[in-house]
Design a protein around this motif. Structure first.
Motif, PDB file in Angstrom:
ATOM      1  N   ALA B 204       0.818  -1.200  -0.083  1.00 56.70           N
ATOM      2  CA  ALA B 204      -0.024  -0.284   0.160  1.00 56.70           C
ATOM      3  C   ALA B 204       0.654   1.107  -0.421  1.00 56.70           C
ATOM      4  O   ALA B 204       2.112   1.118   0.905  1.00 56.70           O
ATOM      5  CB  ALA B 204      -0.884   0.162   0.898  1.00 56.70           C
ATOM      6  N   TYR B 206       0.170   5.337   0.870  1.00 57.10           N
ATOM      7  CA  TYR B 206      -1.226   6.565   0.694  1.00 57.10           C
ATOM      8  C   TYR B 206       0.078   7.731   0.677  1.00 57.10           C
ATOM      9  O   TYR B 206       0.538   7.777   1.793  1.00 57.10           O
ATOM     10  CB  TYR B 206      -1.268   6.083   2.478  1.00 57.10           C
ATOM     11  N   VAL B 212      -4.412   6.889  -2.430  1.00 55.74           N
ATOM     12  CA  VAL B 212      -4.474   5.352  -1.548  1.00 55.74           C
ATOM     13  C   VAL B 212      -4.591   4.346  -3.114  1.00 55.74           C
ATOM     14  O   VAL B 212      -5.057   4.126  -3.787  1.00 55.74           O
ATOM     15  CB  VAL B 212      -4.790   4.435  -0.693  1.00 55.74           C
ATOM     16  N   ILE B 234     -12.441   7.209   2.949  1.00 57.48           N
ATOM     17  CA  ILE B 234     -11.913   7.668   1.974  1.00 57.48           C
ATOM     18  C   ILE B 234     -12.840   7.852   0.534  1.00 57.48           C
ATOM     19  O   ILE B 234     -13.299   6.576   0.257  1.00 57.48           O
ATOM     20  CB  ILE B 234     -10.257   7.303   1.585  1.00 57.48           C
ATOM     21  N   ILE B 239      -9.035   5.833  -3.910  1.00 57.68           N
ATOM     22  CA  ILE B 239      -8.116   4.937  -3.869  1.00 57.68           C
ATOM     23  C   ILE B 239      -8.227   3.616  -5.056  1.00 57.68           C
ATOM     24  O   ILE B 239      -8.940   3.845  -5.615  1.00 57.68           O
ATOM     25  CB  ILE B 239      -9.557   3.610  -3.276  1.00 57.68           C
ATOM     26  N   ALA B 263      -2.752   0.112   4.405  1.00 55.06           N
ATOM     27  CA  ALA B 263      -2.641   1.429   3.749  1.00 55.06           C
ATOM     28  C   ALA B 263      -2.554   2.205   5.406  1.00 55.06           C
ATOM     29  O   ALA B 263      -1.858   3.460   4.962  1.00 55.06           O
ATOM     30  CB  ALA B 263      -4.229   1.616   3.296  1.00 55.06           C
ATOM     31  N   SER B 266       1.375   2.991   5.668  1.00 55.92           N
ATOM     32  CA  SER B 266       2.040   3.233   4.840  1.00 55.92           C
ATOM     33  C   SER B 266       1.670   5.244   5.205  1.00 55.92           C
ATOM     34  O   SER B 266       2.477   5.557   4.983  1.00 55.92           O
ATOM     35  CB  SER B 266       1.241   3.555   3.284  1.00 55.92           C
ATOM     36  N   LYS B 267       0.692   5.809   5.775  1.00 56.63           N
ATOM     37  CA  LYS B 267       0.522   6.437   6.154  1.00 56.63           C
ATOM     38  C   LYS B 267       1.022   7.355   7.536  1.00 56.63           C
ATOM     39  O   LYS B 267       1.693   8.229   7.558  1.00 56.63           O
ATOM     40  CB  LYS B 267      -1.367   7.305   6.737  1.00 56.63           C
ATOM     41  N   HIS B 271       3.884   8.132   4.553  1.00 59.41           N
ATOM     42  CA  HIS B 271       3.811   8.406   3.181  1.00 59.41           C
ATOM     43  C   HIS B 271       4.213   7.329   2.088  1.00 59.41           C
ATOM     44  O   HIS B 271       4.222   7.235   0.846  1.00 59.41           O
ATOM     45  CB  HIS B 271       3.800   9.786   2.762  1.00 59.41           C
TER      46      HIS B 271
END
Lengths: 292, 798
Positions: B204, B206, B212, B234, B239, B263, B266-267, B271
């Motif tokens: 993922a 983000y 995403v 979201i 996405i 996801a 990842s954030k 990111h």
């Protein structure tokens, strides 16, 4: 902490690939407990992935010429070096003709891809209760040659395996070969395993009889039923002391299923294993004595 | 009618890349700057999390972040909406993710998970769903009323019941009173894993702009986006879910996987793209598997064999999360009647939480479970009544066009020909003809039958669509989201397109990546629905494209549209084949000699929407749940070792009424594949738990899958083609069906021949050995005598 051992990677280690036995023994002498010897790696790498072992040094002995030897000498017997693979053993003419139980155990041992890597000595050193390799070796009274920088010793396979993943090996020692005694021409041996619905056997039997017309020597070794391969001494006695061998086979089977140590585990219960011991014994001994 | 592609044994379109090892799976993908995640999982089955100390883990060089559940307390899910991303304040099974380590390398992440210290306050754990149903049972989900569940389900807050499905038809009590024979039986099935080759894995990313991007080894793109959008808030178009080649799914990759979690990771990691790959161990302890199952059944029959009343209670051991299993519980419930007409029927199907591994769909989706029960009941009743098992089936089979299923749906006239299925099955196995005697007299040979029927278990509004785009050379890009995880559906769909346009198959391409942004929407590829639903959408897209082509050609050729036809890549005037235009001169617009042009690039679009399916009535289970019914049957001839309990299938017959075989090669492969999986699950596969709730066989050395030596020696596959008129070329789905009948056919063979009831799966040697000793000690004794009897007395010298 997490449940199980969910790892995809191996713990860090330094990899050594010595070109001679001397160099290997020196490395091992230097690192001792911090090192593990690798032949095929089938057991070791799996153990490392599970974090059951995390050696800082792995000594790969595959490049050592003298450990690759498989050799039969009349009167002396068969020597199998530590890095001889299961495939090489399976294809060996003398093994197929003379050491039938070993041939059958290797043949039934695993799939061809694993057999191309796995070694018999590695199989013994793993000392996992379910593996097939040690069972016929104990039936043949085979011995291991064990070396360190300053010593060479020999030890029967039966004494070498002490329990689950427990062996008689000093941190600076390497098992270099397994020696199978030469067999009299009349001797017979067979191996059989029950592994329906299971990757590992639920029970195995290697039987050695010398000879089937006039039994003087009989050894019944059961694998995968207990924490290590076990012999059925009382059942062997029945074989050696009964004239009517057809009947003795049945009696020995009953006896073996009662006398030996048997455990329950994730693969099978004790009850079922004892029952399989009885069936295997009749199957194998009936063939050896040709009672039909 | 003869076809060039439809009905032809064309090899799978992705076979070459797969066997050469060059097909790209998510597992193969790496993105620039990618980080690796690893889960910290619970070591206890049920506990409150008192404290999570991540400081030691953060000290491992390369570790970027450690995320815990409290930071992102989202609830996600497809149907029950009961899942967390990471345990929020309570762990519910051994293997429950409590934290995730994100690191520069997988090695660092794996090192660090051992250094996350979690302090638990243990709670009593419930492993048995029957215990979980007791009124004073501890609640595994204390806030069930807050979960966002689909309207098709009935969770009961304040209990451990994730869904209660009820079906009532006729008067079952009266039915029993009016029956001549009433049986009461119990059945059980152990948990099993899907065992697909490619483990679950996700990447993922983000992005800083809120987009995403997901790459995942999953069956379908749409539900991943839908559930992520709804639960993470979201917008859908931000996405993008992509699925390249997938190494197997079998239902275990339906709904949502780890995408929402990764996801978020990842954030949390600034990111950067993050990849999570499960190990096989985690597939057996953390990923969802097939539920455990119990059934308590009562069945009433009349003397002449009429199945008069059936009352059954199904209990699904759903484990800690029942998100998808609530629908399995519903499908078990409404498929309780199999392919028989039962006037009086009551079903209660409870999907129950326990402190075990979560569960989900697996090939067959409740139908293997309902048929395991029903098809054995049929044989047991037959024996009591002295009626042949094939005859009692013949008598009770539904009649398309007349009969109603237990949900009250009138079977359509073209639903298939179950009588022909049965007759073919009986003929092919040589029913009634005794088996040869086995060479070893301590073994017995026997034959058994099972019928089955299945349709997709889907919401009533589950749609599909297709976009078909022409290129300059009149080649076609078919933009579909049909999942491609080994079934062969996509090849069949390509055959249909080539057939309809009269183009060589090579001219049709479906990209290997499914993409929410680029592929036309389909709800999911599950339930054996892909060929049917997406096939219908594609046929409509073809019609749309043809209409555009004919509109232009009609002007150019000065001929009414209905006088035109498409043959061998040309538009021709019917009856005047010399008046023609090659397709490539039309599909980007037609240009006259002077440069004037008409038409334009041809893009066809088509949809599938089921118009007659409904939600089921919450109290009676009445309604129309499905879009087609595929009828089939399995028969086996087997050899049973009375001394070891080993079952060896000598011959297996599968008969299916598929409406139309689009690709006989792939159908045969599906049939063989289903038989293999069915044999494996029937005889050997089982996830075992110890008293602490630990999975004790989380790997392929102790969880056994069939090998070539375990498979039927002979397989006969027969297909009946009773077209379903609204299906693509009359076709119905097949994917899951071929494994449904295997287990009951095996059990029935043994029951018919020696009267031993096998109530639980798997029927492994030790279980069968015990059942034989308990139920037929006489036979075992006799077998032992035969086995231990020596042919001759041999004397030796001592």
């Amino acid at each position: 902490m997490s449940f199980g051992a969910p790892y995809l990677t191996l713990p860090e280690f330094t990899y050594h690939k010595p070109k001679s036995l001397k160099e290997a023994l020196q490395l091992l002498n230097e690192f001792r407990d911090e090192a593990k010897v690798m032949a095929g790696g089938v057991g070791l790498i799996a153990f490392m992935k599970e974090r059951l072992l995390a050696p800082n040094h792995v000594i790969d002995i595959k490049d050592i010429p003298e450990l690759k030897i498989i050799e039969y000498r009349k009167g002396e017997g068969l020597k199998i070096g530590a890095t001889v693979t299961m495939s090489e053993i399976e294809k060996h003419d003398i093994v197929r003709e003379k050491y039938v139980a070993l041939h059958q155990a290797v043949k039934a041992g695993s799939d061809p891809i694993i057999k191309n890597r796995a070694t018999l000595v590695g199989n013994i050193c793993e000392a996992i209760p379910w593996v097939d390799g040690p069972v016929p070796l104990i039936a043949y009274n085979a011995e291991l040659e064990i070396m360190s920088v300053d010593n060479v010793r020999r030890m029967p396979v039966s004494e070498f395996i002490k329990g689950p993943v427990e062996i008689s090996l000093e941190p600076n020692e390497i098992v270099t070969s397994v020696y199978l005694p030469d067999l009299p021409p009349e001797a017979k041996s067979l191996f059989m395993k029950f592994n329906t619905g299971s990757e590992f056997a639920l029970a195995t039997l290697a039987a050695y009889v010398n000879d089937s017309k006039k039994p003087r020597d009989a050894r019944l070794v059961y694998g995968a039923v207990s924490t290590k391969p076990v012999r059925a001494y009382e059942a062997e006695k029945i074989i050696l002391t009964n004239k009517n061998i057809s009947e003795a086979v049945i009696l020995a089977a009953e006896k073996a299923s009662k006398e030996i140590d048997v455990i329950s585990d994730v693969l099978a219960t004790e009850d079922y294993r004892r029952h399989l011991v009885k069936l295997l014994t009749i199957n194998v001994l009936s063939r050896i004595f040709e009672v039909g | 009618m003869s076809f060039k592609y439809v009905g032809k044994p064309i090899p799978p379109q992705d076979g070459f890349l797969k066997v050469t090892g060059t097909a790209t799976y998510t597992f193969d993908l790496e993105l620039p700057g990618m980080l690796y995640a690893k889960l910290v999982t619970s070591t206890v089955p049920h506990a409150r999390i008192k404290k999570i100390d991540v400081s030691r883990a953060l000290g491992v060089p390369g570790v970027v972040r450690v995320v815990t559940g409290k930071e992102y307390p989202y609830r996600v899910g497809m149907y029950a909406g009961d899942r967390d991303l990471l345990a929020i304040d309570k762990v519910n099974w051994v293997g429950h993710p409590v934290a995730a380590v994100i690191a520069e390398t997988l090695e660092a992440a794996e090192k660090a998970i051992d250094l996350v210290d979690v302090e638990y306050e243990e709670l009593p754990a419930i492993f048995d769903p029957l215990e979980a149903l007791k009124p004073d049972a501890l609640l595994i989900h204390e806030k069930m009323e807050e979960y966002r569940h689909s309207p098709a389900f009935k969770p009961i807050p304040g209990t451990n019941i994730a869904n209660k499905f009820t079906l009532v038809r006729g008067d079952v009590e009266k039915g029993f009173r009016e029956s001549d024979v009433v049986l009461e039986e119990e059945f059980h099935i152990s948990h099993v894993s899907h065992c697909y080759m490619e483990v679950q894995n996700v990447i993922a990313h983000y992005h800083l702009d809120g987009t995403v991007e997901i790459w995942t080894s999953w069956q379908n793109v749409a539900p991943v986006r839908q559930i992520m959008a709804l639960s993470l808030g979201i917008p859908h178009n931000k996405i993008i879910v992509r699925i390249p080649y997938v190494g197997g799914g079998f239902g275990g990759k339906a709904g949502l996987g780890w995408e929402a979690l990764v996801a978020i990771l990842s954030k949390a990691a600034g990111h950067r793209p993050v990849k999570l790959v499960l190990s096989r161990k985690e597939q057996f302890s953390t990923a969802a598997v097939r539920e455990g199952f119990h059934a308590f059944a009562k069945a009433g029959f009349k003397k002449d064999g009429t199945f008069n009343a059936y009352s059954v209670r199904f209990i699904l051991d759903a484990g800690a999360y029942a998100d998808y299993t609530v629908n399995v519980g519903r499908a078990v419930g409404y498929s309780a009647d199999g392919c028989y007409e039962i006037p009086n029927i009551n079903v209660e199907s409870l999907t129950v939480y326990t402190n075990k591994i979560p569960t989900t769909a697996l090939r067959g989706f409740g139908y293997p479970e309902s048929h395991w029960v029903l098809e054995q009941i049929i044989d047991r009743a037959a024996k009591k009544l002295g009626i042949d098992p094939s005859e009692i089936r013949r008598k009770n089979l539904v009649k398309p066009g007349h009969s109603h299923t237990c949900t009250g749906e009138r079977l359509r006239e073209d639903a298939g020909d179950p009588q022909k299925v049965l007759k073919t099955l009986v003929d092919e196995i040589g029913w009634g003809k005794p088996s040869e005697n086995p060479p070893e007299p301590w073994k017995v040979r026997a034959k058994g039958l099972s019928l089955f029927v299945k349709g997709p278990a889907q919401p009533p509004n589950a749609a599909a669509s297709a976009i078909l785009k022409f290129n300059e050379d009149a080649s076609i890009d078919l933009l579909i989201a049909t999942g491609n995880f080994g079934q062969g559906t996509v090849t069949a769909l390509m055959q249909i397109v080539a057939e309809e346009f009269g183009l060589p198959l090579e001219k049709v391409r479906v990209d290997y990546v499914r993409d929410t942004h680029k592929s036309a929407y389909t709800w999911q590829t599950v339930g054996s629905r892909g060929l049917f639903t997406d096939g219908i959408a594609i046929l409509k897209a073809i019609e749309d494209a043809k209409n555009q082509i004919f509109t232009v050609a009609s002007e150019v050729l000065r001929c009414p549209k209905d006088q035109l036809e498409l043959v061998d890549g040309e538009v021709r005037v019917k009856g005047k084949p010399w008046e023609k235009i090659p397709l490539q001169d039309i599909v980007m617009g037609y240009t006259y000699p002077n440069g004037n042009s008409i038409g334009g690039p041809v893009i066809g679009r088509g949809v599938f929407m089921s118009t007659h399916t409904t939600y089921l009535d919450p109290d009676t289970g009445q309604g129309n749940p499905t879009i087609f019914h595929t009828f089939g049957g399995t028969a086996v001839e087997l050899e049973l070792d009375l001394l070891t309990g080993e079952i060896n299938i000598l011959k297996a017959v599968e008969v299916l009424d598929l409406g139309k075989v689009i690709n006989p090669l792939l159908v045969k492969q599906q049939t063989h594949g289903g038989l293999i999986m069915g044999t494996s699950i029937s005889l050997y596969e089982e996830i075992k738990f110890d008293e602490r709730g630990w999975v004790v066989n989380p790997n392929f050395t102790s969880y056994y899958l069939v090998r070539i030596k375990d498979l039927p020696r002979e397989v006969v596959a027969r297909y009946i083609e009773t077209p379903q008129l609204d299906g693509p070329y009359g076709a119905r789905g097949i994917g899951e069906l071929t494994m449904i009948g295997v287990a009951p056919a095996i059990a029935n063979a043994i029951y018919n021949s020696i009267g031993v009831k096998l109530d639980r799966l798997p029927m492994n040697p030790e279980y069968v050995w015990r059942a034989l000793r308990e139920q037929r000690p006489d036979l075992v004794e006799e077998a032992w005598k035969r086995f231990s009897k020596y042919e001759k007395i041999v004397e030796v010298t001592i």
